[in-house]
Design a protein around this motif. Structure first.
Motif, PDB file in Angstrom:
ATOM      1  N   GLY A 193      -2.632   5.378   5.000  1.00 10.76           N
ATOM      2  CA  GLY A 193      -2.047   4.131   5.312  1.00 10.76           C
ATOM      3  C   GLY A 193      -2.728   2.993   4.365  1.00 10.76           C
ATOM      4  O   GLY A 193      -2.327   1.753   4.707  1.00 10.76           O
ATOM      5  N   VAL A 203       1.649  -0.821   6.688  1.00 13.83           N
ATOM      6  CA  VAL A 203       1.869  -1.307   8.155  1.00 13.83           C
ATOM      7  C   VAL A 203       3.449  -0.993   8.298  1.00 13.83           C
ATOM      8  O   VAL A 203       4.064  -0.959   7.530  1.00 13.83           O
ATOM      9  N   GLU A 204       3.727  -0.877   9.651  1.00 15.24           N
ATOM     10  CA  GLU A 204       4.935  -0.430  10.021  1.00 15.24           C
ATOM     11  C   GLU A 204       5.908  -1.645   9.963  1.00 15.24           C
ATOM     12  O   GLU A 204       6.953  -1.812   9.791  1.00 15.24           O
ATOM     13  N   ASP A 205       5.235  -2.790  10.510  1.00 13.32           N
ATOM     14  CA  ASP A 205       6.142  -3.907  10.683  1.00 13.32           C
ATOM     15  C   ASP A 205       5.323  -5.250   9.831  1.00 13.32           C
ATOM     16  O   ASP A 205       4.445  -5.536  10.448  1.00 13.32           O
ATOM     17  N   SER A 223       2.478  -8.104  11.681  1.00 13.58           N
ATOM     18  CA  SER A 223       1.136  -7.810  11.091  1.00 13.58           C
ATOM     19  C   SER A 223       0.654  -9.088  10.550  1.00 13.58           C
ATOM     20  O   SER A 223      -0.449  -9.490  10.527  1.00 13.58           O
ATOM     21  N   LYS A 267       4.657  -2.681   3.547  1.00 13.16           N
ATOM     22  CA  LYS A 267       5.808  -1.618   4.273  1.00 13.16           C
ATOM     23  C   LYS A 267       5.012  -0.408   3.998  1.00 13.16           C
ATOM     24  O   LYS A 267       4.672   0.092   2.791  1.00 13.16           O
ATOM     25  N   ARG A 268       4.434   0.505   5.080  1.00 11.97           N
ATOM     26  CA  ARG A 268       3.834   1.683   4.783  1.00 11.97           C
ATOM     27  C   ARG A 268       4.577   2.465   3.817  1.00 11.97           C
ATOM     28  O   ARG A 268       3.998   3.170   2.961  1.00 11.97           O
ATOM     29  N   ARG A 269       5.738   2.790   4.135  1.00 14.07           N
ATOM     30  CA  ARG A 269       6.573   3.710   3.258  1.00 14.07           C
ATOM     31  C   ARG A 269       6.662   3.319   1.742  1.00 14.07           C
ATOM     32  O   ARG A 269       6.639   3.991   0.613  1.00 14.07           O
ATOM     33  N   ALA A 316       4.336   9.702   2.511  1.00 14.40           N
ATOM     34  CA  ALA A 316       4.158   8.737   3.291  1.00 14.40           C
ATOM     35  C   ALA A 316       3.679   9.124   4.544  1.00 14.40           C
ATOM     36  O   ALA A 316       2.993   8.517   5.344  1.00 14.40           O
ATOM     37  N   ASP A 317       3.754  10.587   4.875  1.00 10.85           N
ATOM     38  CA  ASP A 317       3.238  11.093   6.346  1.00 10.85           C
ATOM     39  C   ASP A 317       1.803  11.440   6.058  1.00 10.85           C
ATOM     40  O   ASP A 317       1.098  11.678   5.135  1.00 10.85           O
ATOM     41  N   THR A 336      -1.630  11.654   9.216  1.00 11.43           N
ATOM     42  CA  THR A 336      -2.351  11.338  10.844  1.00 11.43           C
ATOM     43  C   THR A 336      -3.695  11.645  10.697  1.00 11.43           C
ATOM     44  O   THR A 336      -4.335  11.796   9.665  1.00 11.43           O
ATOM     45  N   ASP A 380      -1.842  -1.509  13.439  1.00  7.05           N
ATOM     46  CA  ASP A 380      -1.734  -0.097  12.728  1.00  7.05           C
ATOM     47  C   ASP A 380      -2.923   0.468  12.879  1.00  7.05           C
ATOM     48  O   ASP A 380      -3.184   1.776  12.332  1.00  7.05           O
TER      49      ASP A 380
END
Length: 207
Positions: free
Chosen positions: A46, A122-124, A128, A163-165, A175-176, A178, A196
């Motif tokens: 990330g 980040v997702e948003d 953020s 944006k993360r992706r 982008a994956d 965990t 995040d």
């Protein structure tokens, strides 16, 4: 809060990582700290770190030194619309972008760089951005919901949001991912975690 004093990378072998960062980039604990951690992590964590140099020759010198020290090539250094750069992955798993906005050398080639930049995926981005503004960081540049750059003043590390992706695509990795980010940031503010899950610790006062 108006600065990042240092970043801490959580690695399996701090001594080996310290040798790599010294040999590859000439970095020491004044900006990049290391501590032992075995918390599970897999895939994209990330974030990326960037060394921004003044010319392509310096990027090549940093790139070669990193590979010679044990980094793997993610994206070979090459010209692009925005300048010149490449991507490597350190033995501890951290992804490093080595880049310059210039397309021609204008001086002697060295491994010097001008900025160390942390890009958080980040997702948003808008959410953020609001969160970090509430923590006291002033926005220097903003491009809608895609990219934000903060004014971190004389801090050792610059901070941007992506944006993360989009960040994974720029870095050249899936982008994956965990588990743990394996990253901790240090600043003068109170401890907190952002939306995040990136963790901030309070930098101890210097005496």
């Amino acid at each position: 809060m108006n600065a990042i004093d240092a970043i801490t990378l959580e690695v399996a072998d701090p001594e080996a990582a310290a040798r790599f960062y010294s040999a590859a980039f000439g970095l020491d604990s004044s900006r990049v700290r290391l501590r032992a951690c075995e918390t599970p992590t897999s895939g994209f964590r990330g974030f990326t770190l960037s060394l921004v140099a003044s010319q392509p020759g310096n990027v090549d010198a940093l790139f070669t030194a990193a590979v010679d020290a044990g980094a793997s090539v993610v994206r070979p250094a090459a010209k692009s619309l925005w300048g010149y750069g490449g991507v490597v992955q350190a033995p501890d798993g951290t992804i490093w972008q080595l880049a310059t906005s210039k397309k021609k050398d204008t001086g002697p080639v060295t491994r010097d760089f001008d900025e160390l930049v942390l890009l958080l995926g980040v997702e948003d981005v808008k959410a953020s951005k609001r969160f970090y503004a509430e923590q006291g960081l002033a926005v220097a540049k903003s491009f809608g919901g895609k990219y934000v750059e903060f004014d971190t003043g004389s801090g050792a590390v610059k901070l941007s949001l992506y944006k993360r992706r989009g960040l994974a695509k720029v870095a050249g990795v899936p982008a994956d991912g965990t588990g743990s980010h394996r990253l901790v940031l240090s600043g003068p503010s109170r401890p907190f975690s952002d939306p995040d899950g990136f963790v901030w610790e309070t930098e101890p006062a210097r005496t």
